[in-house]
Design a protein around this motif. Structure first.
Motif, PDB file in Angstrom:
ATOM      1  N   GLY A  95       0.307  -1.443  -0.010  1.00 21.22           N
ATOM      2  CA  GLY A  95      -0.031  -0.041  -0.147  1.00 21.22           C
ATOM      3  C   GLY A  95       0.865   1.141   0.044  1.00 21.22           C
ATOM      4  O   GLY A  95       0.591   1.969  -0.786  1.00 21.22           O
ATOM      5  N   THR A  96       1.977   1.362   0.290  1.00 24.32           N
ATOM      6  CA  THR A  96       2.969   2.301   1.023  1.00 24.32           C
ATOM      7  C   THR A  96       3.396   2.258  -0.863  1.00 24.32           C
ATOM      8  O   THR A  96       3.408   4.064  -1.291  1.00 24.32           O
ATOM      9  N   LEU A  97       3.705   1.428  -1.431  1.00 22.73           N
ATOM     10  CA  LEU A  97       4.844   1.609  -2.792  1.00 22.73           C
ATOM     11  C   LEU A  97       3.528   1.649  -3.033  1.00 22.73           C
ATOM     12  O   LEU A  97       3.837   2.673  -4.430  1.00 22.73           O
ATOM     13  N   GLY A  98       2.215   1.487  -2.996  1.00 19.93           N
ATOM     14  CA  GLY A  98       1.547   1.910  -4.549  1.00 19.93           C
ATOM     15  C   GLY A  98       1.218   3.148  -4.096  1.00 19.93           C
ATOM     16  O   GLY A  98       0.531   4.361  -5.077  1.00 19.93           O
ATOM     17  N   ALA A  99       0.781   4.034  -3.501  1.00 15.28           N
ATOM     18  CA  ALA A  99       0.482   5.887  -3.199  1.00 15.28           C
ATOM     19  C   ALA A  99       1.804   6.297  -3.679  1.00 15.28           C
ATOM     20  O   ALA A  99       1.126   7.236  -4.094  1.00 15.28           O
ATOM     21  N   ILE A 100       3.087   6.058  -2.970  1.00 15.35           N
ATOM     22  CA  ILE A 100       3.956   7.081  -3.721  1.00 15.35           C
ATOM     23  C   ILE A 100       3.502   6.545  -5.104  1.00 15.35           C
ATOM     24  O   ILE A 100       3.668   7.817  -5.506  1.00 15.35           O
ATOM     25  N   GLY A 101       3.706   5.233  -5.539  1.00 10.48           N
ATOM     26  CA  GLY A 101       3.662   5.727  -7.501  1.00 10.48           C
ATOM     27  C   GLY A 101       2.429   5.959  -7.838  1.00 10.48           C
ATOM     28  O   GLY A 101       2.507   6.821  -8.990  1.00 10.48           O
ATOM     29  N   LEU A 102       1.072   6.094  -7.152  1.00 12.95           N
ATOM     30  CA  LEU A 102      -0.226   6.477  -8.217  1.00 12.95           C
ATOM     31  C   LEU A 102      -0.171   8.134  -7.969  1.00 12.95           C
ATOM     32  O   LEU A 102      -0.201   8.853  -7.839  1.00 12.95           O
ATOM     33  N   SER A 103       0.582   8.643  -6.305  1.00  9.77           N
ATOM     34  CA  SER A 103       1.391  10.578  -6.138  1.00  9.77           C
ATOM     35  C   SER A 103       2.399  10.670  -6.946  1.00  9.77           C
ATOM     36  O   SER A 103       1.161  12.449  -7.796  1.00  9.77           O
ATOM     37  N   LYS A 104       3.469  10.288  -7.112  1.00  7.76           N
ATOM     38  CA  LYS A 104       4.521  10.583  -7.501  1.00  7.76           C
ATOM     39  C   LYS A 104       4.884  10.786  -9.222  1.00  7.76           C
ATOM     40  O   LYS A 104       5.089  11.342  -9.630  1.00  7.76           O
TER      41      LYS A 104
END
Length: 268
Positions: free
Chosen positions: A85-94
């Motif tokens: 979830g953390t890696l996914g959130a960073i990928g979707l945000s950046k």
């Protein structure tokens, strides 16, 4: 005088409303704690005070097995869902990539759809793939519905993230990996911890999805308590619930105090 009386009356009504809301929320918890000291085995009427249940629930083999399964599934699903979830959130945000908007919309499906639908869907997938039901399937199911909550929690933290801090770190010689662990992760850690705690809480509390994806020898504590409802919840179950609530309150208090200390240190 009439205005002052109206203000006092309004204040009393507002306070009473707040107290009634808190009473409605926490009264069941107090009832569970009180009945954990009950001498009656049927645990329907409070007959007397005893601490016997707190010394015997550890000896209840089936109850301890269910608790062990619950904690094992909760810890593993929390760790995996928090990382993904953390890696996914960073990928979707950046980053921008094809299909980002579709993934962003699909992310909310496990949250919006009823648990029974998700449970039946996961059971169908496991049956189609010939995966035997057990601890592994329950853990996969809990990871599935926990990831969106972690992503949303971390993305909320990333919304106020200053990207220039990462650029400054890389200008000073740090590579992307070092920048992530020394700059990005510490700054978004409150969101990561919130997502992890929410994921763990949902995992140890789940009944419906666990019911569809469990197998022989993989009964969780909520499922065990649900099966005991037909014959009567014993004081041992109430005692175990009281201990779990105490541990939860301690963990939340420690986390809150740490966040307050961090805020004070930043202001200083």
């Amino acid at each position: 005088m009439k205005k002052e009386q109206k203000k006092k009356l309004r204040s009393i009504l507002e306070s009473s409303y707040i107290y009634l809301v808190f009473l409605f929320l926490y009264l069941p918890i107090f009832v569970v704690i009180i009945f954990s000291f009950n001498t009656s085995k049927l645990n329907i009427v409070f007959e007397g005070f005893t601490l016997k249940a707190y010394g015997t629930f550890f000896k209840n083999r089936t109850l301890m097995e269910a608790l062990t399964n619950t904690l094992l599934i909760g810890v593993i699903s929390t760790l995996v869902s928090t990382i993904i979830g953390t890696l996914g959130a960073i990928g979707l945000s950046k980053y921008k990539f094809p299909g980002k908007q579709i993934i962003d919309k699909l992310l909310y499906i496990p949250i919006v759809i009823p648990e029974i639908v998700l449970g039946v869907a996961l059971l169908s997938v496991f049956s189609f793939c010939n995966i035997p039901l057990g601890i592994f399937t329950i853990t996969l199911a809990h990871i599935t519905f926990s990831i969106p909550f972690v992503v949303i929690s971390v993305r909320t933290r990333l919304a106020g993230f200053d990207k220039f801090l990462e650029e400054a770190a890389m200008d000073l010689g740090a590579n992307r990996l070092k920048t992530f662990f020394r700059v990005t992760l510490p700054l978004i850690m409150p969101g990561v911890l919130s997502g992890a705690m929410l994921s763990f809480s949902l995992s140890i509390d789940d009944v419906v999805i666990s019911f569809f994806t469990c197998g022989p020898g993989s009964t969780t504590l909520p499922l065990k308590v649900l099966s005991l409802v037909k014959t009567g919840v014993t004081p041992e179950v109430n005692a175990l619930s009281a201990v779990i609530m105490l541990v939860t309150i301690i963990i939340v208090s420690i986390n809150t105090s740490m966040q307050v200390k961090k805020l004070k240190s930043l202001k200083a």
